[in-house]
Enzyme design. Structure first.
Site, short mmCIF file in Angstrom:
data_model
loop_
_atom_site.label_atom_id
_atom_site.label_comp_id
_atom_site.label_asym_id
_atom_site.label_seq_id
_atom_site.Cartn_x
_atom_site.Cartn_y
_atom_site.Cartn_z
N TYR A 138 0.81 -1.21 0.00
CA TYR A 138 0.00 0.00 0.00
C TYR A 138 0.86 1.28 0.00
O TYR A 138 0.38 2.34 -0.35
CB TYR A 138 -0.93 0.04 1.22
CG TYR A 138 -2.03 -1.00 1.19
CD1 TYR A 138 -2.27 -1.76 0.06
CD2 TYR A 138 -2.82 -1.22 2.30
CE1 TYR A 138 -3.27 -2.71 0.04
CE2 TYR A 138 -3.82 -2.18 2.29
CZ TYR A 138 -4.04 -2.93 1.16
OH TYR A 138 -5.03 -3.88 1.13
N LYS A 188 3.47 -15.24 2.77
CA LYS A 188 3.47 -15.98 1.49
C LYS A 188 4.95 -16.21 1.14
O LYS A 188 5.43 -15.86 0.06
CB LYS A 188 2.74 -15.13 0.43
CG LYS A 188 2.45 -15.84 -0.87
CD LYS A 188 1.34 -16.87 -0.78
CE LYS A 188 1.19 -17.60 -2.11
NZ LYS A 188 0.38 -18.81 -2.03
N ASP A 220 -2.97 -18.11 1.77
CA ASP A 220 -4.09 -18.81 1.11
C ASP A 220 -4.66 -19.88 2.03
O ASP A 220 -5.88 -20.03 2.17
CB ASP A 220 -3.66 -19.40 -0.25
CG ASP A 220 -2.27 -20.01 -0.23
OD1 ASP A 220 -1.54 -19.82 0.77
OD2 ASP A 220 -1.90 -20.69 -1.20
#
Ligand code: NAD
Length: 355
Positions: A138, A188, A220
């Site tokens: 971001y 991740k 995930d």
């Protein structure tokens, strides 16, 4: 203690007024509280042409804590991006260096039927998500949209400095210590270098907290596990974008977003406290919004900034009491319970606090 009260837009003023009622009770009992109100978001734009007016930022800087309602509304959607209400919110978080976002997901047994999951999967859920709030994709540079080889490409940069990971890790381990001593770091790391560093730093910091069991999960899988068996988690720590998505998913486990508070803290535990929901323009001005997320945000203010756990417990118990009495705003109402307005719900919490 000085509290900057920033009601914002839509239902913001209605719900913040109920939390202020609760704080007023504590003040009449002798708590040294000073409250000052200022506009933010669309209200800031209307008042001063800026979603975060200088006077509001100054007040927020000087205060010990900030209580915020919500910002935004369709009447502001056509404004230039820097003038939009949400920019005021992003800026105040950044200006106050609020890097740790705490989002509890808790299910009151009486509201189990409001969850979209089976009651046995969610009943008794008590989960805390700690989301890093001022870094990641971001904010990372470079970012933009440009033409390369004759076509437009959009790009952002996922970036974490180890100091940024370390400070949010300390917050998360500290919270896990006070809860179930289990911390799951979500990343991740199988694909992203940024996550690889995140994981390494988490492991380094864990050496300072030998009593906390640290585990790691890919994002995930974490998304799947949150829906499959959410009670396996105690405290989760994750980066900005993963936390954005996972905490919204977790909020639905507990039925209504009208029930969920949040805290955003800086290095000294100064914080901004706000419900997780938005300004709900569809019900604004109708005195029907659920004020409990905002009242529970005031409880978090006592727990994390004022370090007054007894008062935090007292506010939370007052909320539990009105729920067990069967009082419900329309978002959590079910057959057999009593529907009440936003202000009546606030009055009921005040009454429960006194008893
Ligand atoms: P929203 O959270 O405002 O509303 C989603 C739905 O939930 C609506 O049906 C609304 O009526 C309901 N709802 C929300 N809070 C409630 C409460 N306390 N009691 C009862 N029902 C409640 O999300 P949205 O509709 O996507 O966004 C509306 C505006 O809020 C937009 O301008 C958006 O940008 C802004 N927004 C602000 C924040 C914030 O200030 N932190 C967060 C999200 C959205």
């Amino acid at each position: 203690m000085k509290i900057a009260v920033l009601p914002g837009d839509g239902i913001g003023p209605e719900i913040v007024a109920q939390a202020v009622k609760v704080l007023e009770v504590l003040r009449t009992e002798g708590a040294k509280l000073e409250m000052e109100t200022a506009p933010i978001g669309g209200a800031g734009y209307d008042a001063a042409g800026d979603p975060l007016p200088d006077t509001t930022l100054k007040l927020a800087r000087e205060a010990d804590a900030v209580l915020l309602g919500a910002v935004g509304g369709p009447q502001y959607d056509a404004l230039d991006r820097p003038l939009r209400p949400e920019r005021g919110l992003l800026r105040i978080r950044k200006e106050l260096n609020l890097f740790a976002n705490l989002r509890p997901a808790l299910l009151y047994p009486e509201l189990a039927s409001a969850s979209s999951l089976k009651p046995e999967v969610v009943s008794g859920l008590d989960l805390m998500i700690v989301r890093e709030l001022t870094g990641d994709v971001y904010f990372g540079q470079p970012r933009g949209i440009e033409v390369r080889n004759g076509e437009r490409v959009g790009f952002n940069t996922m970036l974490y400095a180890e100091s940024e990971v370390r400070r949010v890790a300390h917050v998360a381990f500290g919270i896990a210590m006070k809860r179930g001593k289990k911390l799951c770091s979500v990343d991740k790391a199988n694909v992203l270098e940024c996550s690889e560093l995140w994981k390494e730093v988490m492991i380094e910091v864990s050496k300072d907290y030998p009593d906390v069991a640290l585990s790691h999960m890919y994002v995930d899988n974490a998304a799947m596990q949150l829906i499959r068996a959410p009670k396996q988690f105690d405290t989760i720590v994750t980066g900005n974008i993963f936390g954005d998505i996972l905490s919204d998913a977790a909020s639905m486990l507990s039925g209504s977003i009208g029930m969920l508070p949040s805290a955003s803290l800086d290095e000294n535990n100064k914080g901004m406290f706000e419900p997780i929901h938005g300004s709900a323009p569809d019900i604004a001005g109708k005195n029907m919004a659920n004020p409990l997320a905002t009242i529970l945000s005031a409880a978090m203010m006592y727990r994390y900034t004022f370090a007054d756990l007894a008062t935090a417990d007292r506010i939370e118990n007052a909320v539990k009491k009105v729920i067990s009495q069967g009082l419900r705003t329309s978002d959590i109402w079910t057959e057999g319970t009593q529907k009440v307005s936003c202000s009546k719900m606030g009055d009921a919490v005040v009454k429960a606090l006194a008893s």
